[in-house]
Design a protein around this motif. Structure first.
Motif, PDB file in Angstrom:
ATOM      1  N   ARG A 115       0.840  -1.196   0.000  1.00 61.07           N
ATOM      2  CA  ARG A 115       0.000   0.000   0.000  1.00 61.07           C
ATOM      3  C   ARG A 115       0.884   1.258   0.000  1.00 61.07           C
ATOM      4  NH1 ARG A 115      -1.537   3.819   3.217  1.00 61.07           N
ATOM      5  NH2 ARG A 115      -0.419   3.066   5.053  1.00 61.07           N
ATOM      6  N   ARG A 116       1.938   1.220   0.791  1.00 64.28           N
ATOM      7  CA  ARG A 116       2.802   2.398   0.891  1.00 64.28           C
ATOM      8  C   ARG A 116       3.565   2.671  -0.395  1.00 64.28           C
ATOM      9  NH1 ARG A 116       4.784   4.155   6.353  1.00 64.28           N
ATOM     10  NH2 ARG A 116       3.247   3.409   7.847  1.00 64.28           N
ATOM     11  N   VAL A 117       4.038   1.605  -1.045  1.00 64.38           N
ATOM     12  CA  VAL A 117       4.823   1.823  -2.260  1.00 64.38           C
ATOM     13  C   VAL A 117       3.914   2.309  -3.392  1.00 64.38           C
ATOM     14  CG1 VAL A 117       4.834  -0.405  -3.496  1.00 64.38           C
ATOM     15  CG2 VAL A 117       6.939   0.896  -3.277  1.00 64.38           C
ATOM     16  N   LEU A 118       2.680   1.819  -3.423  1.00 59.68           N
ATOM     17  CA  LEU A 118       1.743   2.293  -4.448  1.00 59.68           C
ATOM     18  C   LEU A 118       1.362   3.751  -4.187  1.00 59.68           C
ATOM     19  CD1 LEU A 118      -0.607  -0.819  -4.903  1.00 59.68           C
ATOM     20  CD2 LEU A 118       1.276  -0.043  -6.382  1.00 59.68           C
ATOM     21  N   ALA A 119       1.200   4.108  -2.915  1.00 63.97           N
ATOM     22  CA  ALA A 119       0.868   5.493  -2.571  1.00 63.97           C
ATOM     23  C   ALA A 119       2.020   6.425  -2.955  1.00 63.97           C
ATOM     24  CB  ALA A 119       0.563   5.602  -1.084  1.00 63.97           C
ATOM     25  N   ALA A 120       3.250   5.987  -2.680  1.00 66.12           N
ATOM     26  CA  ALA A 120       4.411   6.816  -3.021  1.00 66.12           C
ATOM     27  C   ALA A 120       4.511   6.994  -4.533  1.00 66.12           C
ATOM     28  CB  ALA A 120       5.685   6.165  -2.479  1.00 66.12           C
ATOM     29  N   LEU A 121       4.264   5.905  -5.268  1.00 61.84           N
ATOM     30  CA  LEU A 121       4.340   5.969  -6.726  1.00 61.84           C
ATOM     31  C   LEU A 121       3.267   6.916  -7.273  1.00 61.84           C
ATOM     32  CD1 LEU A 121       5.710   4.873  -9.251  1.00 61.84           C
ATOM     33  CD2 LEU A 121       4.092   2.978  -9.253  1.00 61.84           C
ATOM     34  N   ALA A 122       2.051   6.807  -6.724  1.00 59.92           N
ATOM     35  CA  ALA A 122       0.961   7.675  -7.186  1.00 59.92           C
ATOM     36  C   ALA A 122       1.297   9.138  -6.930  1.00 59.92           C
ATOM     37  CB  ALA A 122      -0.338   7.289  -6.480  1.00 59.92           C
ATOM     38  N   GLY A 123       1.942   9.414  -5.799  1.00 57.54           N
ATOM     39  CA  GLY A 123       2.261  10.793  -5.460  1.00 57.54           C
ATOM     40  C   GLY A 123       3.414  11.364  -6.277  1.00 57.54           C
ATOM     41  N   LEU A 124       4.394  10.523  -6.604  1.00 51.65           N
ATOM     42  CA  LEU A 124       5.609  11.027  -7.258  1.00 51.65           C
ATOM     43  C   LEU A 124       5.534  10.979  -8.780  1.00 51.65           C
ATOM     44  CD1 LEU A 124       8.256   9.410  -4.865  1.00 51.65           C
ATOM     45  CD2 LEU A 124       7.805  11.854  -5.159  1.00 51.65           C
ATOM     46  N   TRP A 125       4.637  10.133  -9.317  1.00 49.84           N
ATOM     47  CA  TRP A 125       4.640   9.895 -10.767  1.00 49.84           C
ATOM     48  C   TRP A 125       4.323  11.154 -11.565  1.00 49.84           C
ATOM     49  CZ3 TRP A 125       7.017   6.346 -13.294  1.00 49.84           C
ATOM     50  CH2 TRP A 125       6.740   6.167 -14.646  1.00 49.84           C
ATOM     51  N   VAL A 126       3.600  12.115 -10.965  1.00 46.54           N
ATOM     52  CA  VAL A 126       3.285  13.352 -11.694  1.00 46.54           C
ATOM     53  C   VAL A 126       4.551  14.110 -12.063  1.00 46.54           C
ATOM     54  CG1 VAL A 126       0.982  13.675 -10.729  1.00 46.54           C
ATOM     55  CG2 VAL A 126       2.959  14.583  -9.509  1.00 46.54           C
ATOM     56  N   HIS A 127       5.656  13.772 -11.402  1.00 46.37           N
ATOM     57  CA  HIS A 127       6.913  14.473 -11.715  1.00 46.37           C
ATOM     58  C   HIS A 127       7.763  13.721 -12.736  1.00 46.37           C
ATOM     59  CE1 HIS A 127       6.242  17.381  -8.512  1.00 46.37           C
ATOM     60  NE2 HIS A 127       5.779  16.365  -7.812  1.00 46.37           N
ATOM     61  N   GLN A 128       7.271  12.572 -13.203  1.00 46.04           N
ATOM     62  CA  GLN A 128       8.040  11.761 -14.153  1.00 46.04           C
ATOM     63  C   GLN A 128       8.205  12.487 -15.491  1.00 46.04           C
ATOM     64  OE1 GLN A 128       9.764   9.112 -13.827  1.00 46.04           O
ATOM     65  NE2 GLN A 128      10.143   8.493 -15.951  1.00 46.04           N
ATOM     66  N   ALA A 129       7.170  13.235 -15.887  1.00 43.52           N
ATOM     67  CA  ALA A 129       7.228  13.913 -17.193  1.00 43.52           C
ATOM     68  C   ALA A 129       8.354  14.949 -17.218  1.00 43.52           C
ATOM     69  CB  ALA A 129       5.878  14.565 -17.506  1.00 43.52           C
ATOM     70  N   GLU A 130       8.442  15.732 -16.136  1.00 40.91           N
ATOM     71  CA  GLU A 130       9.504  16.746 -16.081  1.00 40.91           C
ATOM     72  C   GLU A 130      10.877  16.087 -16.061  1.00 40.91           C
ATOM     73  OE1 GLU A 130       9.744  19.062 -12.512  1.00 40.91           O
ATOM     74  OE2 GLU A 130      11.392  20.265 -13.313  1.00 40.91           O
ATOM     75  N   LEU A 131      10.971  14.991 -15.288  1.00 42.90           N
ATOM     76  CA  LEU A 131      12.239  14.259 -15.188  1.00 42.90           C
ATOM     77  C   LEU A 131      12.648  13.708 -16.554  1.00 42.90           C
ATOM     78  CD1 LEU A 131      14.345  12.999 -13.111  1.00 42.90           C
ATOM     79  CD2 LEU A 131      12.905  10.963 -13.168  1.00 42.90           C
TER      80      LEU A 131
END
Lengths: 96, 278
Positions: B200-216
């Motif tokens: 649950r925690r790793v999926l939550a972290a991924l959901a929160g951080l993935w919006v920054h993948q495009a800029e990266l």
């Protein structure tokens, strides 16, 4: 309740750049042997000490007991003649 | 050269762990004429700031990781990135001295320190992913995974950079980033396939951080997501939908407020002593 059981203990052996054999450097906890290897890299070789690591589950080591110290090691304490020091060494033998 | 300050030119005093390599030993530091100095300094600054700011975030984990072993691992990764930041800040300063903040006359602060400690948030060029405040252990794993995958891919290309200094920095960085990616990837799979809570925690972290993948991905010129796909597959995690970058880019000096707070803490001592020698 969180399960706070500890990970198993591993003993770590590192071979240095100039060393021929792996030397025991300490122990650490890890969930499995792969993680133990990674953890050993991070904890014991971060100052450029090693070129090779062994990890061994501490439970897999059979150790002699301190209670057996006398029967195991006592008998060799007075057998100085077991050292090869009673022979004249020829002059052209550089290292003994 | 890079380690002279630490070793004072003599490594005999160390009981073990000698023979440290200088990544820039014997290099011609002149910039090849084919490269535009302003553009190249800007490029180096972006890569330097990414490493510097993420290094600071990783350092905040010190003494807070779940286990001693992971605490040391995170500190090691932080120091790897700090090393990359130092070399790259130095390179940017040498190629285009105009990027270095002006300090009082006679200040002994070297250019790399002036860049790290005397710029305001708007002058930093890091991507926003690295400046976000820390979360839980899953958060640092997901952030490191995204970052190391992107950076390793770029550094592998930089091995053949026209700038010999950048190529040397990349040669060192590739080894560090390969380990970083391996470490983060293994932990990602472990957490994703661990308990229901760790998943649950790793999926939550991924959901929160993935919006920054495009800029990266844009900043690092990522061609595809093959490596991430393999890690997601191994962890039994669905590939998140691709996102479109919204808002400003860190490479243009647009940041979240988290960066100002981070810099306030990181820079306060250095700024109080602009004539200080460290």
């Amino acid at each position: 309740m969180t399960d706070r059981r500890e990970w198993p203990l591993y003993e770590v052996f590192v071979r240095g750049k100039r060393g021929l054999n792996h030397v025991h450097v300490g122990s650490l906890h890890a969930a499995d042997s792969t993680m133990a290897l990674r953890n050993a890299r991070d904890v014991y070789t971060r100052r450029n000490e090693g070129v090779s690591i062994w990890v061994v589950p501490a439970a897999a080591i059979t150790a002699s007991s301190p209670d057996e110290k006398d029967p195991l090691f006592g008998p060799s304490a007075d057998k100085v003649y077991r050292h090869p020091t009673f022979y004249p060494i020829p002059d052209d033998v550089p290292h003994m | 050269m890079a380690f002279d300050g630490l070793l004072e030119g003599n490594s005999d005093q160390w009981a073990f762990g000698t023979d440290f390599d200088d990544p820039l030993a014997g290099l011609d530091v002149a910039l090849p004429a084919a490269l535009d100095p302003l553009e190249h300094a800007r490029f180096c600054l972006g890569l330097a700031d990414d490493a510097l700011i993420l290094s600071q975030r990783l350092a905040e984990w010190c003494s807070r990781a779940p286990d001693l072993e992971d605490d040391v691992a995170l500190a090691n990764l932080a120091l790897d990135l700090l090393g990359q930041a130092r070399l790259l800040l130095g390179r940017a300063a040498l190629v285009d001295p105009a990027v270095v903040p002006v300090l009082p006359a006679g200040s002994p602060v070297p250019a790399e320190d002036a860049l790290a400690f005397f710029r305001d948030a708007a002058a930093f060029r890091n991507v926003q992913l690295v400046e976000l405040p820390n979360g839980d252990f899953a958060h640092v794993i997901v952030r490191l995974l995204m970052f190391s995958v992107a950076r390793l891919e770029l550094f592998q290309q930089l091995l053949s950079s026209a700038d010999p200094v950048l190529a040397a920095v990349a040669a060192r960085g590739v080894k560090e980033l390969a380990y970083q990616r391996d470490w983060a990837g293994r932990w990602f799979v472990t957490l994703a396939r661990g308990t229901s809570e760790s998943r649950r925690r790793v999926l939550a972290a991924l959901a929160g951080l993935w919006v920054h993948q495009a800029e990266l991905a844009e900043a690092y010129g990522l061609s595809g997501g093959a490596v991430l796909e393999r890690v997601f597959l191994a962890g039994g995690v669905a590939q998140p939908d691709s996102v479109v970058r919204v808002g400003g880019r860190g490479r243009d000096g647009m940041h979240t407020e988290a960066l100002s707070l981070l810099l306030a803490e990181m820079q306060v001592v250095a700024r109080a002593h602009p004539m200080g020698r460290w």
